[in-house]
Design an enzyme around this catalytic site. Structure first.
Site, PDB file in Angstrom:
ATOM      1  N   ARG A  16     -39.083 -56.011  36.204  1.00  0.00           N
ATOM      2  CA  ARG A  16     -37.882 -55.873  37.048  1.00  0.00           C
ATOM      3  C   ARG A  16     -37.831 -54.554  37.804  1.00  0.00           C
ATOM      4  O   ARG A  16     -37.038 -54.401  38.738  1.00  0.00           O
ATOM      5  CB  ARG A  16     -36.627 -56.036  36.184  1.00  0.00           C
ATOM      6  N   TYR A 387     -53.967 -19.403  61.116  1.00  0.00           N
ATOM      7  CA  TYR A 387     -54.965 -20.481  61.102  1.00  0.00           C
ATOM      8  C   TYR A 387     -55.745 -20.473  62.407  1.00  0.00           C
ATOM      9  O   TYR A 387     -55.159 -20.534  63.495  1.00  0.00           O
ATOM     10  CB  TYR A 387     -54.240 -21.822  60.913  1.00  0.00           C
TER      11      TYR A 387
END
Length: 457
Positions: A16, A387
């Site tokens: 369920r 970066y």
């Protein structure tokens, strides 16, 4: 409890739940159900803990690691069959076996204590945890004789109308005398409506053999409610969180609006801290004393000191030391350490960086992969350009440096102590201590750029 072994039944699929995740790994109060149960039986003093796994057993075993022994129930053929799977692990063991369920996370230590005491004082071969349910539908009924002694447990599908009218139900939690358990388990059959081997059949067998069977009624039936659906999961979550808030308030934490404050059972908070509405505290978060948290703060696995004030902040897997002012609209990402008496203002993001004591990050900046010293001032709109498309590089900013507004610090780069960066600069080279760096093009004004008829159109 001395000489008591806990056996946690956690093999069910939980159809369920409609989930690929094993039912017992669904979280309540911030941790999987099976861990909530495991923590409680350990707190109640059990000497060993064994978990019977089945559906998704490898995932459950991987999660538990060394926290408990595990045994596999390859086929789910009933509770009696599940307990039998542990027999090889318990060969020669004596004392008491506590059998409980991995999907009943609301049972408290105090209830287990009461069950153990009842079992010991009655000298019973088995003791059943029972509950008086307003609606007992679906539960096994406790059937007693005229003297009030337990004689058997009848399952819903096997009961007569008279038996099903009983409101005292089996909570699915038992204490057994190990010396009597195994011989009887080998005698039970699956001749019933479900075609399963019921652990409950042993109760009638013990009574027939003249053994004492006792029952301990839980003070509040809600503790015994199992989790078999998402709705029941949410109901259990609500109960555990309410218990946590009550515990915190009793320990000296102020919670302005408990209905809108969410704290995992694993969180630790010091006294005189105030939680404002919309606060969500998760995981291994630790908060010191005299802090003000919220409104609308979410923290996961954050270690915080004393006297911090946070509002409208999301922080995870980081550390905030003492006396900091944070927010609104701040994001602290993993690996961040914020020093003492730091100010972090609105619309700030800090990632994998160390920020020194007394530094100010007022607003609208990104500090990533950086080591920022003490007493530094970072101007509005400063970006550490960490970066290069392949590698994340670090920026180092020395103590008492001043970075002007709208600056780009292109890592790897270092700004020396007491150095200044002029507003609007793009810095690509190291700046020596006490130097002024200006990295912007010279202004050029072009007269007459706007023609007289341009703005008249």
């Amino acid at each position: 409890m001395e000489d008591t072994i806990a056996l946690i039944l956690a093999a069910g699929k939980g159809t369920r739940m409609k989930s690929k995740l094993p039912k017992v790994l669904h979280k309540v109060g911030g941790v999987p159900m099976v861990e909530q149960v495991l923590r409680t039986v350990k707190a109640a003093g059990t000497q060993r803990q064994i978990v019977v796994v089945g559906f998704g057993g490898e995932d459950v075993q991987a999660y538990l690691g060394n926290e408990a022994e595990t045994v596999l129930q390859a086929e789910q053929l009933g509770t009696g069959h599940a307990v039998l799977q542990a027999e090889p692990l318990l060969a020669g063991a004596t004392g008491t076996l506590l059998v409980t369920c991995g999907d009943t996370p609301l049972v408290t230590k105090e209830t287990f204590d009461g069950l153990f005491a009842c079992h010991a004082e009655s000298g019973a071969a088995a003791t059943i945890l029972t509950a008086h349910m307003p609606d007992p539908t679906g539960y096994g009924r406790i059937i007693r004789n005229e003297a009030g002694q337990v004689v058997k447990i009848v399952e819903q599908k096997d009961g007569t109308p008279e038996e099903l009218a009983v409101d005292e139900v089996n909570a699915g939690i038992y204490c057994f005398d190990l010396s009597l358990l195994w011989p009887m388990l080998h005698q039970i059959s699956n001749d019933n409506a479900q075609g399963e081997y019921y652990l409950t059949d042993i109760i009638g067998m013990l009574v027939a053999a003249g053994k004492v069977v006792s029952a301990y009624a839980v003070p509040a039936y809600q503790e015994t409610l199992g989790v078999n659906s998402r709705l029941q999961l949410a109901e259990a979550e609500k109960v555990l969180r309410q218990r946590k808030l009550v515990e915190l308030m009793a320990a000296g934490v102020s919670i302005i609006d408990p209905a809108n404050t969410y704290v995992d059972t694993t969180v630790v908070i010091g006294r005189d801290t105030v939680l404002y509405p919309g606060t969500i505290l998760e995981g291994q978060t630790v908060i010191g004393e005299n802090c003000q948290i919220g409104p609308y703060v979410r923290m996961t696995n954050v270690h915080m000191g004393n006297d911090d004030h946070l509002q409208f902040t999301y922080a995870h897997d980081c550390e905030i030391k003492d006396g900091c002012e944070v927010g609104p609209f701040v994001h602290f990402r993993p690996g961040t350490v914020i020093g003492n008496h730091v100010k972090v203002g609105n619309y700030m993001e800090v990632k994998n960086s160390h920020v020194g004591d007394g530094t100010k990050l007022p607003h609208l900046s990104y500090i990533g992969d950086s080591d920022v010293g003490s007493g530094v001032n970072i101007g509005c709109g400063t970006i550490t350009v960490n970066y290069d498309g392949k590698i994340k590089h670090r920026t180092v900013i020395g103590d008492h440096a001043f970075v002007g507004c709208n600056s780009n610090l292109v890592a790897p780069v270092a700004i020396g102590e007491y150095a200044y960066v002029g507003a609007g600069s793009t810095i690509t080279k190291d700046v020596p201590a006490k130097a002024l760096a200006v990295g912007r093009a010279k202004q050029r004004n072009i007269e007459g750029w706007v023609k007289d008829d341009t703005y008249k159109k």
